[in-house]
Write an enzyme that holds these catalytic residues in place. Sequence first.
Site, short mmCIF file in Angstrom:
data_model
loop_
_atom_site.label_atom_id
_atom_site.label_comp_id
_atom_site.label_asym_id
_atom_site.label_seq_id
_atom_site.Cartn_x
_atom_site.Cartn_y
_atom_site.Cartn_z
N SER A 53 -4.06 -2.79 -7.15
CA SER A 53 -5.13 -2.08 -7.85
C SER A 53 -5.34 -2.59 -9.27
CB SER A 53 -4.80 -0.58 -7.90
OG SER A 53 -4.53 -0.10 -6.61
N1 SAH Z 1 -0.24 0.78 -4.76
C1 SAH Z 1 -0.45 -0.57 -4.29
C2 SAH Z 1 -1.88 -0.75 -3.81
C3 SAH Z 1 -1.90 -1.46 -2.50
S1 SAH Z 1 -3.45 -1.39 -1.64
C4 SAH Z 1 -0.08 -1.57 -5.37
O1 SAH Z 1 0.19 -1.17 -6.50
O2 SAH Z 1 -0.02 -2.76 -5.07
C5 SAH Z 1 -3.18 -0.06 -0.51
C6 SAH Z 1 -2.07 -0.24 0.49
O3 SAH Z 1 -2.14 0.89 1.38
C7 SAH Z 1 -2.16 -1.47 1.39
O4 SAH Z 1 -1.02 -2.24 1.20
C8 SAH Z 1 -2.22 -0.88 2.81
O5 SAH Z 1 -1.47 -1.64 3.75
C9 SAH Z 1 -1.61 0.50 2.62
N2 SAH Z 1 -1.99 1.51 3.61
C10 SAH Z 1 -3.18 1.70 4.23
N3 SAH Z 1 -3.11 2.75 5.08
C11 SAH Z 1 -1.85 3.25 5.00
C12 SAH Z 1 -1.16 4.33 5.64
N4 SAH Z 1 -1.73 5.10 6.57
N5 SAH Z 1 0.14 4.55 5.30
C13 SAH Z 1 0.77 3.76 4.39
N6 SAH Z 1 0.17 2.72 3.77
C14 SAH Z 1 -1.12 2.46 4.06
#
Ligand code: SAH
Length: 205
Positions: A53
């Site tokens: 993000s």
């Molecule tokens: N907080 C992260 C942002 C990653 S983007 C950072 O700081 O890098 C969002 C993430 O959510 C992705 O890696 C995706 O694989 C995950 N995601 C999507 N649906 C999900 C679910 N149902 N449960 C857990 N993770 C999920």
Amino acid sequence: MGQQRHWELSGIKDERVIQAMGRVPRHLFVPEEQSEFAYEDRALPIEHGQTISQPFVVAAMTEALGVGKDARVLEVGGGSGYQAAVLAEIVQHVYSIEIDPRLAEQARQRLEELGYHNVSMRSGDGYAGWVEEAPFDAIIVAAAAEDIPPPLMDQLKDGGRLVIPLGTPGGAQELFVVEKDGATVTTKSLMAVRFVPFRRSVEQE
Ligand code: SAH
């Protein structure tokens, strides 16, 4: 190593959040070819089609949780582990769930190497929350859902806040702060955002 942060975080008032953002080495959370952009205020691609993000959004979400050093926080969507590290600088313990097992393992190792011993990262579908560790003082969701998963509301303490982007995948989304006070739930919209979709399974490419 040039670690000058080119982000302003204007509007962020919580000093703990600003300091945490200054301490976490974001260049160690992105693929090597992206590291030169790590201190710019924008989202970047990470492995397996996901994103890390935008720093301003990480700061705003962290501030909106309204938590301090005694808090236990659940994160859904661990991704690179960056948001978890920022939170870990402020709270007692972060429980993070990442649906892609490859990302979860990479983030787990990275956080361990960087000495973030107060983060537990596991792979799974965060829709169901983390029952064994519930309830939580706050919950942060990093993927855009159409509705709030009911198990997450159940696992939120009374007086606790849930921060979640809601909207259509790839379309209009808004970041909401949801506060639970007994049977009363209040919802406030913070800003327009664009997050990767909330998934219920991972197609391995
Ligand atoms: N907080 C992260 C942002 C990653 S983007 C950072 O700081 O890098 C969002 C993430 O959510 C992705 O890696 C995706 O694989 C995950 N995601 C999507 N649906 C999900 C679910 N149902 N449960 C857990 N993770 C999920």
